[in-house]
Design a protein around this motif. Structure first.
Motif, PDB file in Angstrom:
ATOM      1  N   GLY A 200      44.914 -36.069 -17.749  1.00 27.37           N
ATOM      2  CA  GLY A 200      43.552 -36.037 -18.256  1.00 27.37           C
ATOM      3  C   GLY A 200      42.726 -37.234 -17.850  1.00 27.37           C
ATOM      4  O   GLY A 200      41.495 -37.208 -17.979  1.00 27.37           O
ATOM      5  N   LEU A 201      43.371 -38.293 -17.365  1.00 23.63           N
ATOM      6  CA  LEU A 201      42.627 -39.471 -16.921  1.00 23.63           C
ATOM      7  C   LEU A 201      42.290 -39.338 -15.448  1.00 23.63           C
ATOM      8  O   LEU A 201      43.125 -38.936 -14.631  1.00 23.63           O
ATOM      9  CB  LEU A 201      43.420 -40.745 -17.174  1.00 23.63           C
ATOM     10  CG  LEU A 201      43.727 -41.048 -18.648  1.00 23.63           C
ATOM     11  CD1 LEU A 201      44.335 -42.434 -18.791  1.00 23.63           C
ATOM     12  CD2 LEU A 201      42.460 -40.967 -19.491  1.00 23.63           C
ATOM     13  N   VAL A 202      41.062 -39.678 -15.099  1.00 23.64           N
ATOM     14  CA  VAL A 202      40.549 -39.455 -13.751  1.00 23.64           C
ATOM     15  C   VAL A 202      41.350 -40.216 -12.707  1.00 23.64           C
ATOM     16  O   VAL A 202      41.635 -39.690 -11.628  1.00 23.64           O
ATOM     17  CB  VAL A 202      39.054 -39.848 -13.693  1.00 23.64           C
ATOM     18  CG1 VAL A 202      38.548 -39.830 -12.251  1.00 23.64           C
ATOM     19  CG2 VAL A 202      38.230 -38.889 -14.540  1.00 23.64           C
ATOM     20  N   PHE A 203      41.746 -41.452 -13.015  1.00 27.79           N
ATOM     21  CA  PHE A 203      42.443 -42.235 -11.993  1.00 27.79           C
ATOM     22  C   PHE A 203      43.825 -41.651 -11.689  1.00 27.79           C
ATOM     23  O   PHE A 203      44.284 -41.718 -10.553  1.00 27.79           O
ATOM     24  CB  PHE A 203      42.574 -43.705 -12.413  1.00 27.79           C
ATOM     25  CG  PHE A 203      43.133 -44.568 -11.321  1.00 27.79           C
ATOM     26  CD1 PHE A 203      42.404 -44.820 -10.172  1.00 27.79           C
ATOM     27  CD2 PHE A 203      44.408 -45.100 -11.418  1.00 27.79           C
ATOM     28  CE1 PHE A 203      42.929 -45.586  -9.146  1.00 27.79           C
ATOM     29  CE2 PHE A 203      44.940 -45.870 -10.407  1.00 27.79           C
ATOM     30  CZ  PHE A 203      44.197 -46.116  -9.264  1.00 27.79           C
ATOM     31  N   ARG A 204      44.494 -41.087 -12.679  1.00 24.98           N
ATOM     32  CA  ARG A 204      45.768 -40.405 -12.417  1.00 24.98           C
ATOM     33  C   ARG A 204      45.551 -39.291 -11.393  1.00 24.98           C
ATOM     34  O   ARG A 204      46.326 -39.143 -10.435  1.00 24.98           O
ATOM     35  CB  ARG A 204      46.339 -39.834 -13.705  1.00 24.98           C
ATOM     36  CG  ARG A 204      47.604 -38.974 -13.485  1.00 24.98           C
ATOM     37  CD  ARG A 204      47.910 -38.127 -14.703  1.00 24.98           C
ATOM     38  NE  ARG A 204      48.974 -37.168 -14.460  1.00 24.98           N
ATOM     39  CZ  ARG A 204      50.184 -37.211 -15.005  1.00 24.98           C
ATOM     40  NH1 ARG A 204      50.493 -38.197 -15.818  1.00 24.98           N
ATOM     41  NH2 ARG A 204      51.076 -36.286 -14.742  1.00 24.98           N
ATOM     42  N   ASP A 205      44.501 -38.503 -11.596  1.00 23.94           N
ATOM     43  CA  ASP A 205      44.208 -37.403 -10.679  1.00 23.94           C
ATOM     44  C   ASP A 205      43.942 -37.923  -9.271  1.00 23.94           C
ATOM     45  O   ASP A 205      44.374 -37.325  -8.283  1.00 23.94           O
ATOM     46  CB  ASP A 205      42.988 -36.603 -11.174  1.00 23.94           C
ATOM     47  CG  ASP A 205      43.267 -35.881 -12.491  1.00 23.94           C
ATOM     48  OD1 ASP A 205      44.446 -35.668 -12.801  1.00 23.94           O
ATOM     49  OD2 ASP A 205      42.294 -35.556 -13.194  1.00 23.94           O
ATOM     50  N   GLN A 206      43.247 -39.063  -9.180  1.00 19.08           N
ATOM     51  CA  GLN A 206      42.953 -39.624  -7.865  1.00 19.08           C
ATOM     52  C   GLN A 206      44.228 -40.053  -7.141  1.00 19.08           C
ATOM     53  O   GLN A 206      44.369 -39.844  -5.933  1.00 19.08           O
ATOM     54  CB  GLN A 206      41.995 -40.811  -7.993  1.00 19.08           C
ATOM     55  CG  GLN A 206      41.529 -41.345  -6.646  1.00 19.08           C
ATOM     56  CD  GLN A 206      40.495 -42.447  -6.780  1.00 19.08           C
ATOM     57  OE1 GLN A 206      40.149 -42.868  -7.882  1.00 19.08           O
ATOM     58  NE2 GLN A 206      39.992 -42.916  -5.657  1.00 19.08           N
ATOM     59  N   LYS A 225      50.102 -45.800 -20.951  1.00 23.12           N
ATOM     60  CA  LYS A 225      48.878 -45.365 -21.631  1.00 23.12           C
ATOM     61  C   LYS A 225      47.622 -45.971 -21.025  1.00 23.12           C
ATOM     62  O   LYS A 225      46.532 -45.429 -21.169  1.00 23.12           O
ATOM     63  CB  LYS A 225      48.945 -45.686 -23.124  1.00 23.12           C
ATOM     64  CG  LYS A 225      48.945 -47.178 -23.443  1.00 23.12           C
ATOM     65  CD  LYS A 225      48.931 -47.427 -24.947  1.00 23.12           C
ATOM     66  CE  LYS A 225      48.884 -48.921 -25.257  1.00 23.12           C
ATOM     67  NZ  LYS A 225      48.815 -49.167 -26.715  1.00 23.12           N
ATOM     68  N   ASP A 226      47.750 -47.111 -20.331  1.00 18.50           N
ATOM     69  CA  ASP A 226      46.596 -47.741 -19.688  1.00 18.50           C
ATOM     70  C   ASP A 226      47.082 -48.605 -18.528  1.00 18.50           C
ATOM     71  O   ASP A 226      48.280 -48.682 -18.247  1.00 18.50           O
ATOM     72  CB  ASP A 226      45.769 -48.563 -20.686  1.00 18.50           C
ATOM     73  CG  ASP A 226      46.606 -49.585 -21.452  1.00 18.50           C
ATOM     74  OD1 ASP A 226      47.570 -50.124 -20.866  1.00 18.50           O
ATOM     75  OD2 ASP A 226      46.309 -49.852 -22.627  1.00 18.50           O
TER      76      ASP A 226
END
Length: 297
Positions: A200-206, A225-226
């Motif tokens: 759900g976090l954008v940077f993970r997807d990137q 978590k961060d």
């Protein structure tokens, strides 16, 4: 409708409890109940479904809540705008930011701004990517630092400026066989255990998309978590992580090394956004222009 009625209504709606709302408002619970009943009688509708002192909004109550919440935001901003026009250097900047900018990017800019305007105040809100955009649209804050910049489809409700682009780098344990490399190709990490942010976090997807782009799916070993959690996991030798270069300025953990990635596509845009349907308040305009001028240099 009276201002007091709206104040009581909003507090009850947020807490879904008459007694808790009364405690927060420092008034008797009977006073809160009476004002809510008077408001409902005036409107001719039930705003709440009651179950003892616990309540929840009816469908029409939810619509009324959204409208009144927006009106209160506008009233608060009108008061602030009057005060800040008298002295914009003493006003308040309401700004949202992601966790990745909490350690260096935003604090360093606020520090520099307050050297110039020492009486300026900041109200900062840490949110996830989509919540930053929604917060600007809804009026929770008027500015948000964000990465990457939103897609064009959102430009009808938010606008902004790209301040800079930053590289995505690899963070490896110092004992890793690749730790002495000057640079790495992303594909060289295809067999490594990856440490990533939660779904759900954008940077993970990137990160995942970047790996897919060079022909592999990352072997996800752990989630942090961060960004700071990822640093700790790398430091413990549990895997490697990709992360924005700016998050490692003055904050690289012991027992790790930072290695640039050669793939030119591994960058992200960092910028600041504001609402198109509201004007920035004077102090916020000062800070917005300060950010643009700072990164233009």
């Amino acid at each position: 409708m009276e201002t007091r009625q709206i104040e009581y209504f909003l507090e009850v709606a947020k807490r879904e409890h008459m007694t808790q709302a009364a405690i927060h408002l420092h008034v008797a619970q009977s006073s809160v109940s009476r004002q809510i009943v008077n408001l409902e009688n005036e409107l001719g509708v039930d705003l709440f479904i009651r179950k003892g002192r616990r309540v929840r909004l009816t469908p029409i109550g939810k619509i009324f809540f959204e409208r009144m919440n927006h009106i209160v935001h506008l009233m608060d901003e009108a008061k602030r705008e009057v005060n800040e026009h008298l002295n914009p250097e003493k006003g308040t900047v309401r700004i949202g930011y992601p966790t990745s900018m909490a350690a260096y990017t935003l604090p360093s800019n606020i520090y520099s701004f307050r050297k110039k305007y020492p009486k300026a105040k900041f109200h900062m809100t840490n949110e996830l990517y989509d919540d930053l955009i929604e917060g600007v649209i809804q009026g929770d804050f008027n500015l948000a630092m964000i990465a990457p910049m939103p897609e064009k489809k959102l430009e009808s409700k938010v606008a902004g400026t790209t301040l800079f682009s930053e590289n995505i780098v690899a963070l490896l344990p110092i004992s890793h066989p690749l730790a002495k490399k000057d640079t790495l190709k992303l594909v060289a990490l295809k067999e490594e255990p990856f440490l990533v942010l939660p779904e759900g976090l954008v940077f993970r997807d990137q990160v995942i998309q970047a790996c897919n782009h060079v022909g592999f799916s990352p072997n996800i070993a752990f989630e942090g978590k961060d960004i700071d959690a990822l640093k700790g996991l790398v430091s413990a030798g549990l895997g490697i992580a990709l992360m924005p270069e700016m998050t490692l300025v003055d904050n690289t953990p012991q027992s790790t090394v930072v290695i640039p990635i050669e793939d030119s596509s591994l960058t992200r845009t960092v910028g600041v956004i504001y609402p198109t349907e509201r004007d920035l308040l004077p102090t916020e305009s000062l800070f917005y222009q300060f950010l643009i001028d700072t990164y233009a240099k």
